[in-house]
Design an enzyme around this catalytic site. Structure first.
Site, mmCIF file in Angstrom:
data_model
loop_
_atom_site.group_PDB
_atom_site.id
_atom_site.type_symbol
_atom_site.label_atom_id
_atom_site.label_comp_id
_atom_site.label_asym_id
_atom_site.label_seq_id
_atom_site.Cartn_x
_atom_site.Cartn_y
_atom_site.Cartn_z
ATOM 1 N N ARG A 1 0.854 -1.185 0.000
ATOM 2 C CA ARG A 1 0.000 0.000 0.000
ATOM 3 C C ARG A 1 0.896 1.245 0.000
ATOM 4 O O ARG A 1 1.658 1.458 0.941
ATOM 5 C CB ARG A 1 -0.921 -0.013 1.217
ATOM 6 C CG ARG A 1 -1.822 1.206 1.323
ATOM 7 C CD ARG A 1 -2.806 1.045 2.487
ATOM 8 N NE ARG A 1 -3.577 2.271 2.639
ATOM 9 C CZ ARG A 1 -3.386 3.174 3.595
ATOM 10 N NH1 ARG A 1 -2.455 2.982 4.528
ATOM 11 N NH2 ARG A 1 -4.132 4.263 3.658
ATOM 12 N N HIS B 1 -2.547 11.058 0.635
ATOM 13 C CA HIS B 1 -2.047 10.866 1.989
ATOM 14 C C HIS B 1 -1.423 12.180 2.446
ATOM 15 O O HIS B 1 -0.225 12.254 2.717
ATOM 16 C CB HIS B 1 -1.055 9.700 2.042
ATOM 17 C CG HIS B 1 -0.845 9.135 3.417
ATOM 18 N ND1 HIS B 1 -0.877 7.791 3.699
ATOM 19 C CD2 HIS B 1 -0.603 9.743 4.610
ATOM 20 C CE1 HIS B 1 -0.645 7.592 4.982
ATOM 21 N NE2 HIS B 1 -0.467 8.772 5.559
ATOM 22 N N GLU C 1 -7.179 8.679 6.092
ATOM 23 C CA GLU C 1 -7.452 9.377 7.343
ATOM 24 C C GLU C 1 -7.886 10.834 7.150
ATOM 25 O O GLU C 1 -7.186 11.770 7.553
ATOM 26 C CB GLU C 1 -6.221 9.315 8.255
ATOM 27 C CG GLU C 1 -5.835 7.906 8.649
ATOM 28 C CD GLU C 1 -4.675 7.820 9.615
ATOM 29 O OE1 GLU C 1 -4.425 6.715 10.130
ATOM 30 O OE2 GLU C 1 -4.020 8.849 9.874
ATOM 31 N N ASN D 1 -7.582 2.031 9.846
ATOM 32 C CA ASN D 1 -6.291 2.243 10.502
ATOM 33 C C ASN D 1 -6.536 2.265 12.001
ATOM 34 O O ASN D 1 -7.366 3.045 12.490
ATOM 35 C CB ASN D 1 -5.659 3.566 10.071
ATOM 36 C CG ASN D 1 -5.213 3.562 8.621
ATOM 37 O OD1 ASN D 1 -5.318 2.546 7.934
ATOM 38 N ND2 ASN D 1 -4.715 4.687 8.151
ATOM 39 N N TYR E 1 -4.638 2.144 15.956
ATOM 40 C CA TYR E 1 -3.422 2.218 16.755
ATOM 41 C C TYR E 1 -3.667 2.085 18.256
ATOM 42 O O TYR E 1 -2.840 1.529 18.968
ATOM 43 C CB TYR E 1 -2.689 3.534 16.470
ATOM 44 C CG TYR E 1 -2.075 3.570 15.090
ATOM 45 C CD1 TYR E 1 -0.839 2.966 14.849
ATOM 46 C CD2 TYR E 1 -2.736 4.152 14.025
ATOM 47 C CE1 TYR E 1 -0.275 2.972 13.576
ATOM 48 C CE2 TYR E 1 -2.187 4.166 12.752
ATOM 49 C CZ TYR E 1 -0.958 3.569 12.535
ATOM 50 O OH TYR E 1 -0.418 3.566 11.273
ATOM 51 N N GLU F 1 -3.665 0.062 8.180
ATOM 52 C CA GLU F 1 -2.494 0.465 8.962
ATOM 53 C C GLU F 1 -2.658 -0.072 10.369
ATOM 54 O O GLU F 1 -3.727 0.023 10.966
ATOM 55 C CB GLU F 1 -2.346 1.993 9.062
ATOM 56 C CG GLU F 1 -1.841 2.693 7.835
ATOM 57 C CD GLU F 1 -1.638 4.195 8.081
ATOM 58 O OE1 GLU F 1 -1.403 4.590 9.247
ATOM 59 O OE2 GLU F 1 -1.726 4.966 7.116
#
Length: 472
Positions: A88, A132, A177, A305, A307, A374
């Site tokens: 990606r 991005h 995002e 994504n 985290y 991600e």
């Protein structure tokens, strides 16, 4: 006659993933490419931001980054050695369309043609992200994402890139995002372009989503078979710090602007009414009659994504310890530490939050294929005798892959996983002070050195799943 040794039998993993599960790694153009003024590239908002004193740690910039533009063949060969089935990456908008409108830069597009061809030659599926965060500076000078015209310029850019690469690239992500682009860029100002304008950030979030919808329309209008279009959101499990009603309201606010503000218009065709009420005091954002239909047009996959988890309490003002500052209404909320282990970013490690997000999408929204696009962690990596023994990162990835497997076992249509990141790189406002890569980059020589986590990931891919016990 040459004798060949039999291939040793490999025991089936305790937690097996589907045979067609996508195993990848992810990067972003400004973070790795370098060559900031080559092949006709002109400045993006991140060039301007990083060259502004005081905005990026240590005054770092992405001018050279890790020189992927010149070293892409080496990097693709490394991907193949790790056994990745997908990569990606993002396209640099100012490298392809320097003014953000009009003329295409052939030299920039040719680089991505070469990269895609190299990936395919090595049996690695290219997953292309159109945006991005590197908006061409001329578009920001014209008002940036708070201006509706930027959404139309993005659709034009998407069509140009799709015309060039759509015959070889199947998977297309419009935005990475948009929460960060809108609220870190235009509300808190800690990301490019560094503006602190709450109402403008809300307009930016809407125009980003509109740009996504227009870009999907533009690509589908080219009538090429095989297109799979989607978007990637950074999503968080959220929980109230206590049973106090004020804490629950704070959690609702964070969940609203972090998750539902993007999921609801994309998948349900409406903005959440409670969030609209929360931000109404800031002023009106212009939403035209057909915008939500454009935004919610069907997509083929949703990128997630993930985290960390947010634990949220009520706030009394922006000066509170732990107060949020990244979105409108931040004075109402603050983030609480729960004592979980943290990464080098100070983010608490909680793989169960990823399972919770996957189940929520399954339960609250129409059916859609999901990819974890991600997931990873920064830690204090040390190169010793040519190796990096990053035990904490390996544990982190293992924990989150177990969370993925739990989602799969519960019926989540999860189709793949991309670790963040393939390489150590320019980590936005942190410059080169934070390392997320499974491959260590010596910034003095730009040598690539796979960390223990990379070897572990490669072995896990080879086995098709996880061992019964987590790595020590």
């Amino acid at each position: 006659m040459t004798q060949t040794q039999p291939t040793p039998a490999v025991a089936a993993p305790a937690l097996a993933f589907p045979a067609d599960f996508v195993w990848g790694a992810a990067t972003a153009a400004y973070q790795i490419e370098g060559a900031a003024t080559e092949l006709g590239r002109t400045p993006s908002i991140w060039d301007t931001f990083s060259h502004t004193p005081g905005m990026v740690m240590n005054g770092d910039t992405g001018d050279t980054a890790v020189d992927h533009l010149h070293r892409y063949r080496e990097d693709v060969a490394l991907m193949r050695r790790l056994g990745l089935t997908a990569y990606r990456f993002s396209v640099s908008w100012p490298r392809v369309q320097p003014n953000g409108r009009g003329t295409t830069n052939a030299g920039g597009l040719d680089f991505y043609r070469r990269l895609v061809d190299e990936l395919l030659a090595n049996h690695i599926e290219p997953w292309l992200t159109l945006y991005h965060w590197d908006l061409p500076q001329p578009l920001e000078d014209a008002g940036g994402w708070p201006e509706r015209d930027t959404a139309h310029r993005f659709a034009e850019y998407a069509e140009l890139v799709y015309d060039a690469l759509g015959d070889r690239v199947q998977h297309w992500t419009t935005l990475n995002e948009p929460w960060c682009s809108a609220f870190l860029g235009y509300a808190s100002g800690v990301h490019a372009p560094g503006r602190r304008e709450p109402l403008a950030s809300l307009a930016a979030s809407h125009h980003l989503l509109l740009g996504h919808g227009l870009a999907v329309q533009a690509m589908r209008s080219r009538a090429r078979p095989g297109l799979e279009a989607g978007i990637t959101l950074n999503l968080y499990a959220t929980e109230a710090a206590s049973d106090d009603g004020r804490d629950h309201d704070a959690e609702r606010r964070v969940d609203g602007l972090q998750n539902r503000w993007f999921l609801d218009p994309l998948l349900l065709g409406r903005y959440p009414a409670d969030v609209l009420d929360d931000v109404a005091h800031l002023g009106e954002i212009s939403i035209e009659a057909t915008d939500l239909a454009t935004i919610s047009a069907p997509i083929d996959f949703l990128g997630v994504n993930y985290y960390t988890r947010h634990t949220v309490a009520a706030g009394t003002g922006p000066g509170d310890a732990g107060a949020a500052s990244d979105w409108p209404g931040s004075e109402h909320v603050r983030f609480i530490s729960t004592g979980r282990p943290v990464t080098g970013m100070g983010w608490e490690v909680d793989g169960s939050g990823l399972t919770a997000i996957l189940l929520r999408i399954r339960d609250d929204y129409p059916p859609i294929d999901i990819y974890v696009t991600e997931n990873g962690a920064a830690f204090e990596d040390v190169l010793e005798d040519g190796a990096v023994h990053d035990v904490l990162r390996t544990r982190y990835i293992d924990e989150h892959l177990r969370a993925c497997h739990a989602g799969l076992a519960d019926g989540v249509p999860l189709r793949g996983y991309f670790v963040w990141s393939l390489l150590d790189n320019f980590e936005w406002a942190y410059g080169y002070a934070r390392r997320f890569g499974i491959v260590y980059v010596d910034y003095a020589t730009l040598e690539r050195i796979p960390k223990d986590s990379a070897h572990w990931y490669a072995d896990m891919i080879r086995h098709g799943g996880l061992e019964a016990r987590a790595p020590g």
